[in-house]
Write an enzyme that holds these catalytic residues in place. Structure first.
Site, PDB file in Angstrom:
ATOM      1  N   ASN A  53      49.058  47.647  31.812  1.00 52.03           N
ATOM      2  CA  ASN A  53      48.545  47.902  33.155  1.00 52.03           C
ATOM      3  C   ASN A  53      49.108  46.818  34.072  1.00 52.03           C
ATOM      4  O   ASN A  53      48.638  45.689  34.060  1.00 52.03           O
ATOM      5  CB  ASN A  53      47.010  47.861  33.102  1.00 52.03           C
ATOM      6  CG  ASN A  53      46.370  47.943  34.473  1.00 52.03           C
ATOM      7  OD1 ASN A  53      47.043  48.263  35.464  1.00 52.03           O
ATOM      8  ND2 ASN A  53      45.074  47.672  34.538  1.00 52.03           N
ATOM      9  N   LYS A 107      48.867  46.615  37.165  1.00 51.56           N
ATOM     10  CA  LYS A 107      48.005  46.401  38.343  1.00 51.56           C
ATOM     11  C   LYS A 107      48.863  46.380  39.623  1.00 51.56           C
ATOM     12  O   LYS A 107      49.897  47.029  39.660  1.00 51.56           O
ATOM     13  CB  LYS A 107      47.166  45.127  38.174  1.00 51.56           C
ATOM     14  CG  LYS A 107      46.434  45.120  36.830  1.00 51.56           C
ATOM     15  CD  LYS A 107      45.358  44.082  36.720  1.00 51.56           C
ATOM     16  CE  LYS A 107      44.690  44.200  35.350  1.00 51.56           C
ATOM     17  NZ  LYS A 107      43.533  43.323  35.208  1.00 51.56           N
ATOM     18  N   HIS A 150      38.941  51.974  36.064  1.00 51.31           N
ATOM     19  CA  HIS A 150      39.117  50.558  35.742  1.00 51.31           C
ATOM     20  C   HIS A 150      38.052  49.741  36.480  1.00 51.31           C
ATOM     21  O   HIS A 150      37.683  50.071  37.609  1.00 51.31           O
ATOM     22  CB  HIS A 150      40.525  50.103  36.145  1.00 51.31           C
ATOM     23  CG  HIS A 150      40.854  48.741  35.625  1.00 51.31           C
ATOM     24  ND1 HIS A 150      40.410  47.600  36.239  1.00 51.31           N
ATOM     25  CD2 HIS A 150      41.550  48.350  34.532  1.00 51.31           C
ATOM     26  CE1 HIS A 150      40.833  46.548  35.540  1.00 51.31           C
ATOM     27  NE2 HIS A 150      41.526  46.976  34.503  1.00 51.31           N
ATOM     28  N   GLU A 207      38.162  47.073  38.065  1.00 50.21           N
ATOM     29  CA  GLU A 207      38.559  46.595  39.400  1.00 50.21           C
ATOM     30  C   GLU A 207      38.387  47.694  40.439  1.00 50.21           C
ATOM     31  O   GLU A 207      38.054  47.431  41.598  1.00 50.21           O
ATOM     32  CB  GLU A 207      40.012  46.085  39.355  1.00 50.21           C
ATOM     33  CG  GLU A 207      40.094  44.751  38.604  1.00 50.21           C
ATOM     34  CD  GLU A 207      41.409  44.511  37.895  1.00 50.21           C
ATOM     35  OE1 GLU A 207      42.409  45.203  38.188  1.00 50.21           O
ATOM     36  OE2 GLU A 207      41.438  43.610  37.033  1.00 50.21           O
ATOM     37  N   GLU A 209      36.585  47.712  27.987  1.00 50.36           N
ATOM     38  CA  GLU A 209      36.997  46.461  28.611  1.00 50.36           C
ATOM     39  C   GLU A 209      35.779  45.741  29.196  1.00 50.36           C
ATOM     40  O   GLU A 209      35.364  46.047  30.319  1.00 50.36           O
ATOM     41  CB  GLU A 209      37.981  46.734  29.751  1.00 50.36           C
ATOM     42  CG  GLU A 209      39.233  47.477  29.337  1.00 50.36           C
ATOM     43  CD  GLU A 209      40.364  47.263  30.343  1.00 50.36           C
ATOM     44  OE1 GLU A 209      41.411  46.766  29.927  1.00 50.36           O
ATOM     45  OE2 GLU A 209      40.176  47.551  31.539  1.00 50.36           O
ATOM     46  N   GLY A 256      41.244  39.234  32.452  1.00 58.35           N
ATOM     47  CA  GLY A 256      41.957  38.222  33.238  1.00 58.35           C
ATOM     48  C   GLY A 256      41.332  36.830  33.173  1.00 58.35           C
ATOM     49  O   GLY A 256      41.660  35.972  33.986  1.00 58.35           O
ATOM     50  N   SER A 281      42.059  40.175  28.247  1.00 59.92           N
ATOM     51  CA  SER A 281      42.714  38.965  27.736  1.00 59.92           C
ATOM     52  C   SER A 281      43.386  39.151  26.370  1.00 59.92           C
ATOM     53  O   SER A 281      43.374  38.250  25.528  1.00 59.92           O
ATOM     54  CB  SER A 281      41.720  37.802  27.698  1.00 59.92           C
ATOM     55  OG  SER A 281      41.247  37.524  29.017  1.00 59.92           O
TER      56      SER A 281
HETATM   57  P1  PGA Z   1      43.989  41.402  31.168  1.00 59.44           P
HETATM   58  O1  PGA Z   1      43.606  42.786  31.897  1.00 59.44           O
HETATM   59  O2  PGA Z   1      44.765  41.769  29.922  1.00 59.44           O
HETATM   60  O3  PGA Z   1      44.838  40.664  32.171  1.00 59.44           O
HETATM   61  O4  PGA Z   1      42.717  40.719  30.842  1.00 59.44           O
HETATM   62  C1  PGA Z   1      43.237  43.914  31.172  1.00 59.44           C
HETATM   63  C2  PGA Z   1      42.964  45.069  32.103  1.00 59.44           C
HETATM   64  O5  PGA Z   1      42.454  44.839  33.209  1.00 59.44           O
HETATM   65  O6  PGA Z   1      43.233  46.231  31.790  1.00 59.44           O
END
Ligand code: PGA
Length: 254
Positions: free
Chosen positions: A9, A11, A94, A96, A170, A176, A217
């Site tokens: 992803n 983003k 997601h 976010e 997640e 992140g 992460s």
């Molecule tokens: P990350 O994000 O691997 O940077 O923690 C995962 C995601 O948001 O899908």
């Protein structure tokens, strides 16, 4: 047997030129790995350029969102019909998007329906926030997100014997932050909550054939510990998917 799947992803990162560069560098490493579904999810603006580079490879393209109508007066939105020419997968719900763009279980539900109607495989994201985690609400939150997000769907097993959708667990506090959940905890949540709800709502075959990914992460150091858990079928990778060696190593681990 569920085939492992690893999705990157990206983003809201990378210009078209940067996307071309990154994907060109990744293709050789990703192409040589078999037995894993590999998916790259760039921003909308890079989909066309990346799809041209992926043509003839076994690497799949995914989008990061869609709107549920096929066409019409919805300024700024992208439809599943438009995406279906380019992508095979789409990340939906997601955290976010839930956090910053007011997505709810009900809008996620409309998006999942629209994706399936256009033969896109949704990667439906679920997971509890830190507050919910600390209040012991993980099971309640994740089970609600799945029940409402998938409400009313007519899920049928495809010719390849897999479920038409993928779920990504997640935990929001792990995204992140460098603070991944433990593989053992994730395994338990998938077995006791995610597959249990899928079983309740859609029956044994969908529950057992739906691939459930972990996200939050994931990196090349911790990936294999997640993949060695029975219920974890792959990963949704954010930050590490922007680094060639990291992402290739994670796919290798799967
Ligand atoms: P990350 O994000 O691997 O940077 O923690 C995962 C995601 O948001 O899908």
């Amino acid at each position: 047997m569920r085939k492992p799947l690893v999705a990157g992803n990206w983003k809201m990162n990378l210009t078209v030129a940067e996307s071309r560069h990154l994907v060109s560098e990744m293709i050789p490493g990703l192409q040589s790995i078999e037995g894993v579904d590999r998916v790259i999810c760039p921003p909308f603006t890079s989909l066309l350029a990346v799809s041209a580079l992926l043509e003839g490879t076994a690497i799949n393209l995914g989008a990061q969102n869609l709107y549920w109508e096929s066409a019409g007066a919805f300024t700024g939105e992208i439809s599943p019909l438009m995406l279906s020419e380019l992508a095979r997968f789409v990340i939906l719900g997601h955290s976010e998007r839930r956090m910053y763009f007011n997505e709810t279980d009900s809008t996620v539900n409309k998006k999942v329906q629209a994706a399936l109607a256009h033969a896109l495989t949704p990667i439906v994201c679920v997971g509890e926030t830190l507050e919910e985690y600390e209040a012991g609400l993980t099971e309640e939150v994740v089970s609600r997100q799945i029940r409402l997000g998938l409400a009313g769907l007519d899920l049928r097993i495809g010719n390849n014997h897999t479920s038409p959708l993928v779920i990504a667990y997640e935990p929001v506090w792990a995204i992140g932050t460098g603070r991944a959940a433990t593989p053992e905890d994730v395994n338990v949540i998938i077995a006791r909550v995610i597959r249990a709800v899928l079983f309740d709502e859609f029956g044994e075959r969908i529950s057992q054939s739906t691939r459930v990914l972990y996200g939050g992460s994931v990196n090349s150091d911790n990936a294999s510990k997640f993949f060695s858990e029975e219920e974890i079928d792959g990963a949704l990778v954010g930050g590490a998917s922007l680094k060639v060696n990291e992402f290739v190593k994670i796919v290798q681990a799967a």
